[in-house]
Motif scaffolding. Structure first.
Motif, PDB file in Angstrom:
ATOM      1  N   ASN A   7      75.706  58.594  78.566  1.00 41.55           N
ATOM      2  CA  ASN A   7      75.671  58.873  77.132  1.00 41.55           C
ATOM      3  C   ASN A   7      76.620  57.969  76.360  1.00 41.55           C
ATOM      4  O   ASN A   7      76.294  57.500  75.287  1.00 41.55           O
ATOM      5  N   GLU A   8      77.824  57.793  76.894  1.00 34.70           N
ATOM      6  CA  GLU A   8      78.868  57.075  76.168  1.00 34.70           C
ATOM      7  C   GLU A   8      79.416  55.938  77.018  1.00 34.70           C
ATOM      8  O   GLU A   8      79.291  55.954  78.231  1.00 34.70           O
ATOM      9  N   GLY A   9      80.074  54.992  76.334  1.00 39.54           N
ATOM     10  CA  GLY A   9      80.740  53.887  77.016  1.00 39.54           C
ATOM     11  C   GLY A   9      80.421  52.556  76.367  1.00 39.54           C
ATOM     12  O   GLY A   9      79.604  52.480  75.447  1.00 39.54           O
ATOM     13  N   THR A  10      81.090  51.522  76.841  1.00 37.57           N
ATOM     14  CA  THR A  10      80.850  50.180  76.335  1.00 37.57           C
ATOM     15  C   THR A  10      80.859  49.177  77.482  1.00 37.57           C
ATOM     16  O   THR A  10      81.482  49.409  78.515  1.00 37.57           O
TER      17      THR A  10
ATOM     18  N   SER B 176      82.675  36.322  81.196  1.00 37.90           N
ATOM     19  CA  SER B 176      83.450  37.312  81.919  1.00 37.90           C
ATOM     20  C   SER B 176      83.136  38.676  81.343  1.00 37.90           C
ATOM     21  O   SER B 176      82.775  38.811  80.182  1.00 37.90           O
ATOM     22  N   ILE B 177      83.240  39.677  82.179  1.00 39.51           N
ATOM     23  CA  ILE B 177      83.070  41.052  81.750  1.00 39.51           C
ATOM     24  C   ILE B 177      84.457  41.608  81.524  1.00 39.51           C
ATOM     25  O   ILE B 177      85.303  41.592  82.420  1.00 39.51           O
ATOM     26  N   LEU B 178      84.719  42.055  80.321  1.00 40.49           N
ATOM     27  CA  LEU B 178      86.055  42.534  79.957  1.00 40.49           C
ATOM     28  C   LEU B 178      86.160  44.031  80.139  1.00 40.49           C
ATOM     29  O   LEU B 178      85.235  44.756  80.046  1.00 40.49           O
TER      30      LEU B 178
ATOM     31  N   LEU C 106      72.740  57.653  74.149  1.00 38.76           N
ATOM     32  CA  LEU C 106      71.889  56.789  74.960  1.00 38.76           C
ATOM     33  C   LEU C 106      70.923  57.559  75.860  1.00 38.76           C
ATOM     34  O   LEU C 106      69.768  57.216  75.981  1.00 38.76           O
ATOM     35  N   GLN C 107      71.408  58.553  76.571  1.00 41.55           N
ATOM     36  CA  GLN C 107      70.625  59.344  77.526  1.00 41.55           C
ATOM     37  C   GLN C 107      69.884  58.466  78.540  1.00 41.55           C
ATOM     38  O   GLN C 107      68.696  58.627  78.806  1.00 41.55           O
TER      39      GLN C 107
END
Length: 127
Positions: free
Chosen positions: A109-112, A125-127, A16-17
């Motif tokens: 860079n990373e994650g969801t 809702s945010i899980l 993503l940067q």
């Protein structure tokens, strides 16, 4: 000894940067001035959110997760570290002297992020 940013950018070029800025905010003294400025501070945070500047913000608990000593972190969208510092300077907590801050550039860079939308109840809702 640090690695040049350009090398990190090259190594993660397929990720993503997304460049953001983390503002670490800490008390300058007692907790009372922080509590006295809390309402104005939260209103300021909401205004940043509405402007699309605020990415995330909130308090930072003690390591044992049992107390709060007034520390917080605010992550903002800004064009530079200087711009992020200017945003932090406008925070009523910092203007009043109740807290001081440091700004660190932070690249995602990373994650969801998972959002659940229930059509029948029109809730999410945010899980």
């Amino acid at each position: 000894m640090g690695l040049p940013v350009k090398d990190v950018m090259q190594a993660s070029s397929r990720m993503l940067q997304k460049q953001l800025y983390a503002i670490f905010t800490t008390p300058t003294g007692a907790i009372e001035p922080i509590l006295a400025n809390m309402e104005e501070h939260l209103a300021f945070q909401v205004s940043l959110e509405k402007e699309g500047i605020l990415y995330a913000a909130g308090p930072m608990w003690s390591d044992d997760e049992q107390t709060w000593d007034g520390d917080g972190m605010v992550v903002v969208r800004a064009g530079s570290r200087a711009e992020a510092a200017s945003i932090a300077e406008r925070d009523p907590m910092h203007k009043s002297g109740a807290r001081k801050f440091t700004v660190r550039p932070w690249m995602i860079n990373e994650g969801t992020v998972t959002i659940r939308l229930d059509s029948s109840s029109q809730t999410f809702s945010i899980l």
